[in-house]
Every structure is written in structure tokens, then in C-alpha cells.
Design a protein around this motif. Sequence first.
Motif, mmCIF file in Angstrom:
data_model
loop_
_atom_site.group_PDB
_atom_site.id
_atom_site.type_symbol
_atom_site.label_atom_id
_atom_site.label_comp_id
_atom_site.label_asym_id
_atom_site.label_seq_id
_atom_site.Cartn_x
_atom_site.Cartn_y
_atom_site.Cartn_z
ATOM 1 N N ARG A 149 0.812 -1.215 0.000
ATOM 2 C CA ARG A 149 0.000 0.000 0.000
ATOM 3 C C ARG A 149 0.849 1.271 0.000
ATOM 4 N NH1 ARG A 149 -5.308 -0.053 1.442
ATOM 5 N NH2 ARG A 149 -5.057 1.901 2.565
ATOM 6 N N GLU A 150 1.940 1.273 0.742
ATOM 7 C CA GLU A 150 2.769 2.467 0.842
ATOM 8 C C GLU A 150 3.352 2.842 -0.522
ATOM 9 O OE1 GLU A 150 3.297 -0.274 2.941
ATOM 10 O OE2 GLU A 150 2.080 0.605 4.528
ATOM 11 N N THR A 151 3.882 1.875 -1.231
ATOM 12 C CA THR A 151 4.445 2.132 -2.559
ATOM 13 C C THR A 151 3.344 2.542 -3.535
ATOM 14 O OG1 THR A 151 6.120 0.453 -2.098
ATOM 15 C CG2 THR A 151 5.921 1.190 -4.379
ATOM 16 N N ALA A 152 2.174 1.912 -3.402
ATOM 17 C CA ALA A 152 1.039 2.239 -4.269
ATOM 18 C C ALA A 152 0.591 3.686 -4.036
ATOM 19 C CB ALA A 152 -0.114 1.280 -4.029
ATOM 20 N N GLU A 153 0.566 4.117 -2.778
ATOM 21 C CA GLU A 153 0.149 5.491 -2.478
ATOM 22 C C GLU A 153 1.137 6.499 -3.073
ATOM 23 O OE1 GLU A 153 -1.194 8.352 1.256
ATOM 24 O OE2 GLU A 153 -0.372 6.358 1.677
ATOM 25 N N ILE A 154 2.417 6.240 -2.942
ATOM 26 C CA ILE A 154 3.436 7.131 -3.516
ATOM 27 C C ILE A 154 3.277 7.189 -5.036
ATOM 28 C CG2 ILE A 154 5.919 7.403 -3.917
ATOM 29 C CD1 ILE A 154 6.293 6.127 -1.069
ATOM 30 N N ASP A 155 3.068 6.024 -5.646
ATOM 31 C CA ASP A 155 2.902 5.956 -7.096
ATOM 32 C C ASP A 155 1.635 6.689 -7.545
ATOM 33 O OD1 ASP A 155 3.763 4.678 -9.713
ATOM 34 O OD2 ASP A 155 1.707 3.926 -9.536
ATOM 35 N N ALA A 156 0.543 6.523 -6.810
ATOM 36 C CA ALA A 156 -0.722 7.184 -7.174
ATOM 37 C C ALA A 156 -0.587 8.702 -7.107
ATOM 38 C CB ALA A 156 -1.843 6.711 -6.252
#
Length: 110
Positions: free
Chosen positions: A27-34
Motif C-alpha cells: 500500500r505504501e508504494t502504491a500510495e506514492i505511485d498514485a
Amino acid sequence: MSTEIYSCREGQELKQGKLDYSDIEDRETAEIDAKRRCKLDPTIKKVAYYKVAADGEFRMFFSYTNPHCRPAPKAKPAGVPLPPRKPAPVKKAEPKPGLLARLKRSIGFK
């Protein structure tokens, strides 16, 4: 396992949006990417991340709604012709002198 990333604009359903593939798994990487995607393209309204297993099963593990979304500029519908342009006015040419005028000019008669 891979990750499908759907990015959609205002008024567009998620599955109609742009599809990208990635190896993002948390989730953390996904949030940064989003947030990066929304910063690069402010017309993105929502980004969703789905984990897809080899057997075809999938589940959403993160979604992000852009609070700073700007509506995309409206494009003209395809196939609608543009209004016809007015042609430039045609400059009328001087008429060529007739036979009598040419004869008079050739003998010096005005």
C-alpha cells in the motif's frame, strides 16, 4: 503475481480508464505511485491497484482519489465537420482590350 493499475478521469468508470501493469505489492508504494501519477496528470480523478494472481483471481489493495483533480479539456467529437471557410475574395482582372482598342493603340490614337 502482478499488479494492474487503473487510472480514470472524472465521469469515467474505473474499468474504462487507462490500464498499466506493475510489480507494486504494498500500500505504501502504491500510495506514492498514485500521488506521482496524479501530479504528472492532474486530470486523473482516481487510481486503483489490483493484485492479480496466476489463476486469474484479483483483489483491490489500494485506491486513491485525487483531491486536486482538474477536468480534462473537452475535445470536439470525432466525425463532426468544421464549418466551411469562406473563400478569399477573388480580385477581378482588368479585361483585355478588344481589337479596336489594340488597333487604336498601335497607330498612336488615343
